[in-house]
Design an enzyme around this catalytic site. Structure first.
Site, PDB file in Angstrom:
ATOM      1  N   GLU A  58       1.926   5.950  -4.788  1.00 26.87           N
ATOM      2  CA  GLU A  58       2.449   5.952  -3.446  1.00 26.87           C
ATOM      3  C   GLU A  58       4.155   5.816  -3.442  1.00 26.87           C
ATOM      4  OE1 GLU A  58       0.400   3.561  -4.685  1.00 26.87           O
ATOM      5  OE2 GLU A  58      -0.585   2.575  -2.928  1.00 26.87           O
ATOM      6  N   CYS A  86      -0.933  -1.583  -2.313  1.00 28.00           N
ATOM      7  CA  CYS A  86      -0.456  -3.017  -2.620  1.00 28.00           C
ATOM      8  C   CYS A  86       0.683  -3.290  -1.705  1.00 28.00           C
ATOM      9  CB  CYS A  86      -0.104  -3.248  -4.059  1.00 28.00           C
ATOM     10  SG  CYS A  86       1.463  -2.631  -4.438  1.00 28.00           S
TER      11      CYS A  86
END
Length: 152
Positions: A58, A86
């Site tokens: 990401e 996360c």
């Protein structure tokens, strides 16, 4: 406007995840798509290869997309990722102000969106994208499961 279905974009993210796994990194992939349907950036985990704990798929895709559009805000873009982000990545998603986050497999242990820190639910979170979880969940989860089984 191009019509990309969520499953089609997630398949691109899965291809990135598979490449990460072949290179020895945890198989997670990400794709940033503009609201017009253009792929702005691809990312795959590079934590092991780069020796960088922040080199999540990401984060790399967000950085590349920001360069691609020449702006730190990605309000006209969606992020697709094969695993629930996360807490670090979720906060970066909020900072970038994505319109939508779409992820595949849920991550009860390390996730920061639907599990754990639940970043977007915090009163201090400055932006809350639309969140869609479970797109090609079985494929995304199977890739991770196989990767970790082969290493045990």
């Amino acid at each position: 406007m191009k019509t990309l279905k969520p499953a089609d974009v997630m398949r691109l993210a899965l291809a990135e995840a598979e490449a990460a796994g072949r290179a020895g990194d945890v198989p997670v992939g990400a794709v940033v798509v503009s609201t017009a349907g253009d792929v702005l950036a691809l990312g795959q985990n590079r934590v092991e290869r780069d020796g960088d704990p922040t080199a999540h798929a990401e984060m790399l895709a967000i950085r590349a997309a920001a360069v691609s559009v020449g702006a730190k805000r990605l309000t006209e873009a969606d992020l697709y990722v094969t695993l629930e982000p996360c807490a670090m990545c979720a906060q970066a998603i909020a900072f970038a102000r994505f319109r939508r986050l779409v992820f595949g497999a849920y991550d009860p242990k390390g996730g920061g969106v639907e599990h754990g820190a639940r970043i977007f639910e915090r009163p201090t979170c400055n932006h809350r994208p639309e969140v869609v979880g479970g797109v090609l969940e079985g494929d995304c989860a199977a890739l991770l499961k196989t990767f970790f089984q082969e290493r045990r």
